[in-house]
Design a protein around this motif. Structure first.
Motif, PDB file in Angstrom:
ATOM      1  N   THR A 140      -7.731  22.114  -1.341  1.00  0.00           N
ATOM      2  CA  THR A 140      -9.063  21.879  -0.767  1.00  0.00           C
ATOM      3  C   THR A 140      -9.981  21.223  -1.800  1.00  0.00           C
ATOM      4  O   THR A 140     -10.679  20.252  -1.506  1.00  0.00           O
ATOM      5  CB  THR A 140      -9.670  23.211  -0.296  1.00  0.00           C
ATOM      6  OG1 THR A 140      -8.721  23.892   0.500  1.00  0.00           O
ATOM      7  CG2 THR A 140     -10.928  22.989   0.513  1.00  0.00           C
ATOM      8  N   ILE A 141      -9.967  21.761  -3.013  1.00  0.00           N
ATOM      9  CA  ILE A 141     -10.824  21.198  -4.069  1.00  0.00           C
ATOM     10  C   ILE A 141     -10.392  19.762  -4.374  1.00  0.00           C
ATOM     11  O   ILE A 141     -11.225  18.879  -4.584  1.00  0.00           O
ATOM     12  CB  ILE A 141     -10.778  22.075  -5.340  1.00  0.00           C
ATOM     13  CG1 ILE A 141     -11.353  23.454  -5.040  1.00  0.00           C
ATOM     14  CG2 ILE A 141     -11.570  21.438  -6.467  1.00  0.00           C
ATOM     15  CD1 ILE A 141     -11.201  24.452  -6.170  1.00  0.00           C
ATOM     16  N   GLN A 142      -9.074  19.523  -4.351  1.00  0.00           N
ATOM     17  CA  GLN A 142      -8.582  18.163  -4.641  1.00  0.00           C
ATOM     18  C   GLN A 142      -9.023  17.174  -3.556  1.00  0.00           C
ATOM     19  O   GLN A 142      -9.359  16.034  -3.872  1.00  0.00           O
ATOM     20  CB  GLN A 142      -7.064  18.177  -4.746  1.00  0.00           C
ATOM     21  CG  GLN A 142      -6.582  18.697  -6.079  1.00  0.00           C
ATOM     22  CD  GLN A 142      -5.076  18.628  -6.171  1.00  0.00           C
ATOM     23  OE1 GLN A 142      -4.374  19.250  -5.382  1.00  0.00           O
ATOM     24  NE2 GLN A 142      -4.582  17.866  -7.105  1.00  0.00           N
ATOM     25  N   ILE A 143      -9.003  17.623  -2.300  1.00  0.00           N
ATOM     26  CA  ILE A 143      -9.467  16.742  -1.214  1.00  0.00           C
ATOM     27  C   ILE A 143     -10.954  16.415  -1.422  1.00  0.00           C
ATOM     28  O   ILE A 143     -11.388  15.281  -1.266  1.00  0.00           O
ATOM     29  CB  ILE A 143      -9.237  17.405   0.158  1.00  0.00           C
ATOM     30  CG1 ILE A 143      -7.734  17.506   0.451  1.00  0.00           C
ATOM     31  CG2 ILE A 143      -9.916  16.630   1.277  1.00  0.00           C
ATOM     32  CD1 ILE A 143      -7.387  18.303   1.670  1.00  0.00           C
ATOM     33  N   TRP A 144     -11.702  17.412  -1.821  1.00  0.00           N
ATOM     34  CA  TRP A 144     -13.130  17.226  -2.100  1.00  0.00           C
ATOM     35  C   TRP A 144     -13.312  16.212  -3.234  1.00  0.00           C
ATOM     36  O   TRP A 144     -14.144  15.291  -3.148  1.00  0.00           O
ATOM     37  CB  TRP A 144     -13.711  18.598  -2.455  1.00  0.00           C
ATOM     38  CG  TRP A 144     -15.163  18.647  -2.742  1.00  0.00           C
ATOM     39  CD1 TRP A 144     -16.162  17.939  -2.121  1.00  0.00           C
ATOM     40  CD2 TRP A 144     -15.806  19.456  -3.728  1.00  0.00           C
ATOM     41  NE1 TRP A 144     -17.374  18.271  -2.667  1.00  0.00           N
ATOM     42  CE2 TRP A 144     -17.180  19.191  -3.638  1.00  0.00           C
ATOM     43  CE3 TRP A 144     -15.344  20.389  -4.655  1.00  0.00           C
ATOM     44  CZ2 TRP A 144     -18.100  19.843  -4.466  1.00  0.00           C
ATOM     45  CZ3 TRP A 144     -16.267  21.028  -5.474  1.00  0.00           C
ATOM     46  CH2 TRP A 144     -17.627  20.755  -5.373  1.00  0.00           C
ATOM     47  N   PHE A 145     -12.530  16.354  -4.296  1.00  0.00           N
ATOM     48  CA  PHE A 145     -12.579  15.419  -5.433  1.00  0.00           C
ATOM     49  C   PHE A 145     -12.258  13.997  -4.981  1.00  0.00           C
ATOM     50  O   PHE A 145     -12.939  13.046  -5.348  1.00  0.00           O
ATOM     51  CB  PHE A 145     -11.553  15.834  -6.498  1.00  0.00           C
ATOM     52  CG  PHE A 145     -12.010  16.929  -7.414  1.00  0.00           C
ATOM     53  CD1 PHE A 145     -13.267  17.480  -7.287  1.00  0.00           C
ATOM     54  CD2 PHE A 145     -11.173  17.409  -8.408  1.00  0.00           C
ATOM     55  CE1 PHE A 145     -13.687  18.501  -8.126  1.00  0.00           C
ATOM     56  CE2 PHE A 145     -11.587  18.416  -9.263  1.00  0.00           C
ATOM     57  CZ  PHE A 145     -12.832  18.967  -9.116  1.00  0.00           C
ATOM     58  N   LEU A 146     -11.189  13.880  -4.177  1.00  0.00           N
ATOM     59  CA  LEU A 146     -10.727  12.555  -3.753  1.00  0.00           C
ATOM     60  C   LEU A 146     -11.793  11.871  -2.903  1.00  0.00           C
ATOM     61  O   LEU A 146     -12.076  10.684  -3.071  1.00  0.00           O
ATOM     62  CB  LEU A 146      -9.415  12.697  -2.969  1.00  0.00           C
ATOM     63  CG  LEU A 146      -8.720  11.405  -2.582  1.00  0.00           C
ATOM     64  CD1 LEU A 146      -8.254  10.677  -3.826  1.00  0.00           C
ATOM     65  CD2 LEU A 146      -7.524  11.670  -1.686  1.00  0.00           C
ATOM     66  N   PHE A 147     -12.400  12.634  -2.010  1.00  0.00           N
ATOM     67  CA  PHE A 147     -13.451  12.098  -1.156  1.00  0.00           C
ATOM     68  C   PHE A 147     -14.621  11.613  -2.004  1.00  0.00           C
ATOM     69  O   PHE A 147     -15.139  10.514  -1.819  1.00  0.00           O
ATOM     70  CB  PHE A 147     -13.904  13.189  -0.165  1.00  0.00           C
ATOM     71  CG  PHE A 147     -14.931  12.733   0.813  1.00  0.00           C
ATOM     72  CD1 PHE A 147     -14.583  11.938   1.877  1.00  0.00           C
ATOM     73  CD2 PHE A 147     -16.267  13.105   0.659  1.00  0.00           C
ATOM     74  CE1 PHE A 147     -15.539  11.509   2.780  1.00  0.00           C
ATOM     75  CE2 PHE A 147     -17.220  12.679   1.550  1.00  0.00           C
ATOM     76  CZ  PHE A 147     -16.859  11.885   2.618  1.00  0.00           C
ATOM     77  N   GLY A 148     -15.016  12.453  -2.954  1.00  0.00           N
ATOM     78  CA  GLY A 148     -16.122  12.077  -3.838  1.00  0.00           C
ATOM     79  C   GLY A 148     -15.786  10.853  -4.669  1.00  0.00           C
ATOM     80  O   GLY A 148     -16.612   9.952  -4.832  1.00  0.00           O
TER      81      GLY A 148
END
Lengths: 168, 84
Positions: free
Chosen positions: B32-40
């Motif tokens: 979940t955190i990685q998806i957030w990072f990727l989006f950002g």
């Protein structure tokens, strides 16, 4: 001690079970491994963004580009043009009136829909999700776009309209 | 003959379950955190904000390594333990 019957089944046979229930079953171990693989893929994707921006930086627009004649675009009208570069980017030339001209990238910063100039409200509108931009600065006024529209500098010389990269 | 591992497993029958749930929950958190990072990073790369992209890439790699490292602690398949 008796031997574990599962140990005797060769690996290739475990991958092709006879019963459908066994074939469709996803164990928690497999799910955990899948999540790890996904985690690795996301890390690769994130690294690819950095590599792409470092290895292939976007080239700035060089020089002046002739677009059209000043008389071709009436006051309150807009004119669409494209500039060939590393990518072909569509732009929108706007005659705001009283000698004020603007050129913006025509792609909305939200989801790249084509934006259009509306002279009646003096704003640039993205019809897809009702995003509005300031027609003078390109700043977002309303809606989902996260960034202002990229802008070019317009130069009028001898009745001809030129654009060039904006000098900050 | 029972050994230490077998008696441990019999004394704490839910241990495998708890470990498995914990690892999967941690992995979901990491992803979940990685998806957030990727989006950002995608959004910020468009704005030519390279520092953000580099920071998130490093963070994402750390999470990926942590995920792989967590696999060490995955309990063995239950099937193999059934010794009757």
């Amino acid at each position: 001690m008796s031997k574990d019957p599962n140990q005797e089944i060769p690996k290739w046979k475990q991958d092709f079970p006879i019963e459908q229930k066994e074939a469709t079953h996803v164990s928690r171990r497999e799910f955990a491994k899948f999540l790890t693989l996904l985690s690795g893929a996301l890390a690769v994707g994130n690294t690819a963004i950095v590599v792409k921006s470092l290895a292939f930086p976007e080239k700035p627009l060089i020089g002046e580009h002739p677009i059209c004649l000043e008389s071709q675009v009436a006051e309150g009208e807009s004119f669409q043009f494209e500039i060939e570069g590393s990518k072909t980017i569509p732009y929108l030339l706007i005659n705001l009136g009283e000698g004020e001209w603007r050129a913006f990238e025509q792609k909305c910063t939200h989801l790249s829909c084509a934006v259009k100039y509306r002279h009646d409200i003096g704003q640039i509108e993205c019809p897809c999700h009702k995003g509005y931009f300031n027609a003078r600065t390109g700043d977002v006024i309303q809606g989902p776009p996260p960034r202002p529209l990229p802008q070019l500098e317009v130069v009028i010389r001898e009745g001809q309209v030129f654009v060039k990269a904006q000098t900050v | 003959m029972s050994d230490f591992r077998q008696s441990q497993n019999e004394a704490h029958p839910n241990k495998t379950n708890t470990l498995m749930t914990g690892i999967i929950l941690l992995l979901i958190l990491f992803v979940t955190i990685q998806i957030w990072f990727l989006f950002g990073a995608l959004n910020n790369a468009l704005q030519e904000n390279l520092n953000f992209a580099i920071t998130t890439a490093v963070g994402s790699l750390v999470f990926a390594f942590a995920s792989f490292w967590l696999l060490r602690y995955l309990p063995d398949p239950i099937k193999k333990r059934k010794k009757k």
